[in-house]
Structures are given as C-alpha cells and as structure tokens.
Design a protein around this motif. Structure first.
Motif, PDB file in Angstrom:
ATOM      1  N   MET B 106       0.854  -0.984   0.254  1.00 30.80           N
ATOM      2  CA  MET B 106      -0.399  -0.045   0.181  1.00 30.80           C
ATOM      3  C   MET B 106       0.838   1.260  -0.289  1.00 30.80           C
ATOM      4  SD  MET B 106      -3.531   0.954  -0.028  1.00 30.80           S
ATOM      5  CE  MET B 106      -3.957  -0.315   0.464  1.00 30.80           C
ATOM      6  N   GLY B 107       1.947   1.321   0.852  1.00 31.18           N
ATOM      7  CA  GLY B 107       2.158   2.691   1.222  1.00 31.18           C
ATOM      8  C   GLY B 107       3.747   2.747   0.006  1.00 31.18           C
ATOM      9  N   ASP B 108       3.970   2.114  -0.532  1.00 33.27           N
ATOM     10  CA  ASP B 108       4.161   1.732  -1.556  1.00 33.27           C
ATOM     11  C   ASP B 108       3.668   2.500  -2.978  1.00 33.27           C
ATOM     12  OD1 ASP B 108       7.505   0.742  -2.011  1.00 33.27           O
ATOM     13  OD2 ASP B 108       6.484  -0.745  -1.184  1.00 33.27           O
ATOM     14  N   ILE B 109       2.556   1.595  -3.244  1.00 34.20           N
ATOM     15  CA  ILE B 109       1.199   2.135  -4.200  1.00 34.20           C
ATOM     16  C   ILE B 109       1.515   3.656  -4.343  1.00 34.20           C
ATOM     17  CG2 ILE B 109      -0.912   1.790  -5.348  1.00 34.20           C
ATOM     18  CD1 ILE B 109      -0.609  -0.683  -4.337  1.00 34.20           C
ATOM     19  N   LEU B 110       1.436   4.147  -3.028  1.00 36.76           N
ATOM     20  CA  LEU B 110       0.660   5.606  -2.738  1.00 36.76           C
ATOM     21  C   LEU B 110       1.662   6.631  -4.262  1.00 36.76           C
ATOM     22  CD1 LEU B 110      -1.014   5.117   0.614  1.00 36.76           C
ATOM     23  CD2 LEU B 110      -2.870   6.397  -1.436  1.00 36.76           C
ATOM     24  N   ASN B 111       2.728   6.119  -2.849  1.00 41.43           N
ATOM     25  CA  ASN B 111       3.671   7.129  -3.469  1.00 41.43           C
ATOM     26  C   ASN B 111       3.934   7.309  -4.455  1.00 41.43           C
ATOM     27  OD1 ASN B 111       3.964   7.809  -0.519  1.00 41.43           O
ATOM     28  ND2 ASN B 111       5.598   6.998   0.582  1.00 41.43           N
ATOM     29  N   PHE B 112       4.259   5.896  -5.316  1.00 41.98           N
ATOM     30  CA  PHE B 112       4.884   5.658  -6.080  1.00 41.98           C
ATOM     31  C   PHE B 112       3.718   6.214  -7.923  1.00 41.98           C
ATOM     32  CE2 PHE B 112       8.500   3.232  -7.816  1.00 41.98           C
ATOM     33  CZ  PHE B 112       8.250   2.388  -6.861  1.00 41.98           C
ATOM     34  N   ASP B 113       2.418   6.351  -7.185  1.00 45.21           N
ATOM     35  CA  ASP B 113       1.459   7.058  -7.792  1.00 45.21           C
ATOM     36  C   ASP B 113       1.531   8.933  -7.826  1.00 45.21           C
ATOM     37  OD1 ASP B 113       0.266   4.752  -8.745  1.00 45.21           O
ATOM     38  OD2 ASP B 113      -1.646   4.086  -7.224  1.00 45.21           O
ATOM     39  N   MET B 114       1.665   8.982  -6.615  1.00 40.07           N
ATOM     40  CA  MET B 114       1.768  10.097  -6.479  1.00 40.07           C
ATOM     41  C   MET B 114       2.908  10.704  -7.257  1.00 40.07           C
ATOM     42  SD  MET B 114       2.084  12.898  -2.736  1.00 40.07           S
ATOM     43  CE  MET B 114      -0.131  11.803  -2.535  1.00 40.07           C
ATOM     44  N   ALA B 115       3.877  10.074  -7.310  1.00 42.04           N
ATOM     45  CA  ALA B 115       4.903  10.837  -8.509  1.00 42.04           C
ATOM     46  C   ALA B 115       4.768  10.793  -9.659  1.00 42.04           C
ATOM     47  CB  ALA B 115       6.239   9.497  -8.241  1.00 42.04           C
ATOM     48  N   ALA B 116       3.973   9.261  -9.840  1.00 45.07           N
ATOM     49  CA  ALA B 116       3.891   9.579 -11.588  1.00 45.07           C
ATOM     50  C   ALA B 116       2.420  10.384 -12.110  1.00 45.07           C
ATOM     51  CB  ALA B 116       2.923   7.755 -11.915  1.00 45.07           C
ATOM     52  N   GLU B 117       2.216  11.256 -11.045  1.00 49.76           N
ATOM     53  CA  GLU B 117       0.950  12.504 -10.830  1.00 49.76           C
ATOM     54  C   GLU B 117       1.252  13.709 -11.799  1.00 49.76           C
ATOM     55  OE1 GLU B 117      -2.141  12.750  -9.113  1.00 49.76           O
ATOM     56  OE2 GLU B 117      -3.088  11.091  -8.284  1.00 49.76           O
ATOM     57  N   LEU B 118       2.539  13.637 -10.475  1.00 51.69           N
ATOM     58  CA  LEU B 118       3.212  14.689 -10.736  1.00 51.69           C
ATOM     59  C   LEU B 118       4.298  14.791 -11.955  1.00 51.69           C
ATOM     60  CD1 LEU B 118       5.052  14.997  -6.898  1.00 51.69           C
ATOM     61  CD2 LEU B 118       3.214  16.800  -7.923  1.00 51.69           C
TER      62      LEU B 118
END
Lengths: 329, 329
Positions: B106-118
C-alpha cells in the motif's frame, strides 16, 4: 539453530546435487567423489581449488571461465580426501599439469600433498600455492602459519586468469604465488555459525562482544572487545591490515569486503564506505571493490576485509574476464 | 543481534555510499534523494524499481544492463517518498517514458502513484506493473491483495529485457505485466530478522517452529508448524505453489530458490535439489534455476521458491543478457 537439511550425513552430496541441478549446463560431477569440473575444459594448465564444505559459495562457486577448472570438496570444515583431490585433478588434466590452490590448513596440506604424489606416479605434474592471507592468524615472523580466508577469492582469480592465458605450469604457479604473497585479510566475528551435522555453535561470544581476527572455523582471534560502531570497527581492521601488509600511499589495491554468513549486505556496504574513505585518505589507489559473502561459515555473523596489492602483471590478470554462477569480472 | 552500523538514522544513506564506493563506475547517485541510476542510460523506456531498504541486494543490485535503469530506495521496510520516486524517474527518462515495477504494498503504491501524477504534469509518461507473486499472501479470488516478494527479480528481468529491445512504453508494460501474472512464489520463515534502527525482531517463532507463507516484513503466514526435513519442507512448498499457479506437465519454468538472509547457500542447494526432482517428476520443463539470496529481510532465516511460467516471448526476454553487480544472465 534450525537447518534446512535432511540426514546430516548427506549434506555434502545433496549440496553438490543441488548445485548441479541449477548449473548442470556448465559443470559435471567427478565420478565417485565429492568434486566437480567445468564441462568446457581447455588444453591448458588445470586449476584445482577446494577444501572443507560449509563455506558456500566457496568453493564450487568459483569454478568457471577464467577461474578454477575443478573443485574438490571435503565434509563440513574437513579436508577432501587424497583420493578426492586426485580424482578431480585427473579429470581436469589436459597433459599440461595441475595447479592446486587452497587455504593453508594442515589437513588440506596433508591430503593435497598425498594426492600430488599419487599424481606424479601417474605422470601428472602438479604445483601448489597456499593462501595465507589472514594477518591475524600469526605474526609475519611466522608467515608459514597464517591461515587462508576470504583472500582465497583473489588468488583463485589470478590463478584462473594466468591459466587461461596459456602460461605453462611453472609460470601459472609463480604468478599465483605472487598473488598469494600480496593478499592480506583480517576479520571480525560477531556471532557463531552452527555445524549442520552436530548442531553445535562454532564458538561462543557474549551479546555485546566481538572478536577481531577469529578464523573461519572459530579459531581464536587476537582481541575480544565490546561491540562498536561500523566506522570504529572498520578503522580498527584497516589499521591492522595496512600495518601488516605495508601497503602504502601511491600503491594500488583491489578490495573485498566479505560477509561471513548472516551479516547483511547493508552492513557490508556501510563498512565498504569507510574502507574507501580510509584508502582515499591514505592516497592508496582503489582499483576495484567487491562487496559480497563469498567465504562464509554457515550463518556466522561478521566480516573480513581483504586487500590485494596490485602490480601491472596482477592487475591484468585481475581484470581478465571471469564468469561463474557466483563471481564475475 | 549486533549490527555493524553507525547512527541508525544514517543506514540508508551510508548503504548507498558504500554501494557507490564499489560500483561508482556503473552507477551514480540521484541528487538529494536516496536513489541511483545507471551511468550509461540509453534512448529507451526507463525502468525504475524500488521499495523499502533492508532487503539487499534488492533493489540496488538489480540496476544494470538489461535490468533496471533507476532505483528509488525508502527507509528500512518503508516506501520511498513521492519526491524520491519522481527524482529518479526524471533522471532516467529519455523522453520515451518510465515503467515502474515494484511489489504490491500500500505505501509504495500511494507514493509511486503520486509521483506518476507529478511526472504526468511535467509531460513524463509512466506505467506501473505491480508484482504479486506471493501465493500465500491472499487467495486467488483476492489476487489484487497478493504481496510481492522474491518474484520481483524475474519481473525486473523481463522489464529490463523488453526495454533494452527498444519496445515502446505500452509494449514494455504489457509484457512485464504478463511476467508478473506468471510469477508465483511461496516462502517459509525459520527465524526473524532484526530491524537495524530499533534492534527489534521482525516476528517471534519458537525454537522448533517454522511458518509457511510469512511475508518478507514478518507479515503473518498461513501455517505455523514444527520444523521438518528439507525434503518435506520443499514438498509442502511445491505442492502449494503448483496448486496455486496451475503450472502443469509439459509447461516450462524458470526457478529461483531465494534465501531470506541467514539461511546458507548449502541449505538452498539442498532445497533446489528437491525442487528439481519434483518438477522432473511432474514433467515440468526446467529452463533455468537460480539459487541465491536476492530478496532478504536482514538476517531472517528461511527461503522462498519462485516459478516463472515461460512462453516463447518471456523465454527470449529471460535469456537476454543482463548484468549488474549482483545478477547476471
């Protein structure tokens, strides 16, 4: 300590079977003994390494292109029998003779030497280079008593490279001996390993203690002390290593930071960082650094640092291509 | 458990420094974050892997030719920050986009996804493939909950191979997703690891007990039982793995027997021997077997078995050359 084994008396045979199940395309078993050879043996000096098992990936992991041609394996921490050594040497000999390279332990010397005599009677010439890299195992005045530890790896590399170049037996032995003379290691023990057959610990050490210079079979070291930081520990190891090896500013080295089993790669990297800083501060040129657990003692905790002092001949052989399942250059 | 560290808050930075001290010729640090990239980045899709540290040689050890281009590293067992992920992706992007490959946490998904948006806002396109190989972590009906463990290695290998071929982002993502879908693992825990920062054990287990299916951060498994022989243990693992993966006679697999930290290579070879026997008995073709400790949990004892079911496309990518300090093909 739980060990994932079957019958304790079968661990060596089953280890070899499992190795060959994975790497059968490159290696084959030597019939009737615990030994392996490369499949693509060449018309060159054969390099045979070996010793007791229990130190995996040593020794089988160092057979391959530009490395050893044959490996002879004893029981856990026990020398291979003369018959075992002889059979592996016979299997790799192409008529150009065999170089034995192994750590300086009495049992190994007895059995390899007996094999060498038997081989001579068959007309197979051999030479021997002992690895004596452990500077903590005896003072320089008793150099002949120094044990071989992770420095094995560098000496195997040079031997394999020299044989691959097509040098004759005398020349391969000579440069390998030089490599051995220029290889210096020191270790520190944090926690014992466990014998897979008896379940016994290789030594005892208090929860807050470490021992500098302990051998890879639990041989006594030079100083038992309290646990310290990675930087302090590395400084202590490097001070002794540079003092014993006389390696000095302007010289060039290859470095191995070797884990003894359960010490993590994270910790080894932290040590390696400090090793690099110390060498740079002393203006010793770093040719290469390798951080891995090549020479282990079951799940023993601790590490060793090895320096190989390079000249142009050793550097060329060190850089020569090498490839095995557990080592490459 | 003694750890060779300095200040616990510095372990990640110092681990990266020690890695780069050794392998500086091939990798460089990404400025201001805990991440590295290859030096010889190519004009192709960038493959970025990562996750929490503490599993060395994952993840840094899998950057290299035919493997990952960039690695983003969090604290011990903690996801890298969005900024960290973003910085590494920026550093590797050649304009052809970035593929993120990492384990399903979960933690990885949240942070990678946020990076992907940026990244998307900057015009850098990305795709994501999650690794969900641990068959014990959730039943097939809840496949989306399955965690990623040592199967990471096979999925990274396929992603790196596909990117190296010059495929476009969509195509690299598609075949990597196929590899992830065809990768199945199961583990067994024998002894806990220790957190380098807090000194706490990752779990507790009685002296004579083992736990099937435990995760690589100590997540609860599926069955706690008494210690058994290597062959019994391997049979239990393989039965569940073949049942869950539906891999059957006539099919072809690559195998990874992965040690979790302190389990010796000797033990892993003994397990590998039995894995090979079981697969042969079931007429499942073994394309390749790899026996190593790639995905560890500090000095945790135990192992996992991973099967990658191959078709011709995956086999070609699996066999493509790859080279990093801790992995090669």
């Amino acid at each position: 300590m739980k060990k994932v084994i079957n019958n304790p008396s079968d661990v060596v045979e089953e280890t070899i079977e499992g190795f060959l199940a994975a790497y059968n395309h490159s290696f084959r078993k030597v019939e009737n003994v615990n030994g392996i050879t490369r499949r693509n043996l060449k018309d060159k000096v054969g390099v045979v390494i070996g010793g007791g098992s229990g130190h995996e990936p040593l020794f089988m992991g160092f057979a391959g292109d530009g490395l050893a041609d044959g490996v002879t394996i004893g029981n856990v921490f026990a020398a291979p029998s003369p018959n075992n050594v002889q059979s592996v040497a016979q299997a790799v000999d192409s008529g150009k003779g065999v170089l034995f390279v192994y750590g300086n332990y009495m049992g190994d010397i007895l059995n390899f030497d007996m094999a060498a005599e038997l081989l001579e009677m068959e007309g197979i010439e051999s030479r021997t280079v002992l690895v004596r890299d452990d500077v903590a195992s005896a003072p320089m005045e008793r150099y002949e008593d120094r044990r071989g530890i992770a420095g094995d790896v560098f000496v195997f590399k040079i031997a394999g490279g020299a044989a691959e170049q097509g040098l004759d037996l005398e020349s391969v032995a000579k440069v390998t001996q030089k490599a051995s003379d220029q290889t210096f290691s020191i270790g520190v023990a944090l926690n014992p390993g466990t014998m897979p057959d008896s379940g016994e610990s290789t030594f005892t050490l208090a929860d807050d203690e470490i021992e500098f210079g302990m051998g890879i079979h639990g041989e006594p070291g030079v100083e038992r002390t309290k646990m310290m930081t990675a930087d302090e520990l590395t400084e202590r190891l490097m001070e002794r290593l540079l003092d014993e090896s006389k390696i000095d500013s302007g010289e060039e080295v290859s470095v191995l930071v070797n884990g003894l089993g359960s010490t993590t790669l994270m910790e080894l990297f932290i040590v390696n960082r400090k090793v690099a800083q110390i060498l740079e501060d002393k203006s010793i040129t770093i040719h290469d650094m390798d951080v891995n657990s090549y020479c282990t003692t079951q799940e023993m905790g601790g590490l060793s640092i090895t320096l190989l002092k390079l000249d142009s001949e050793l550097k060329e052989l060190y850089d020569a291509p090498a490839n095995s399942p557990y080592y490459k250059k």
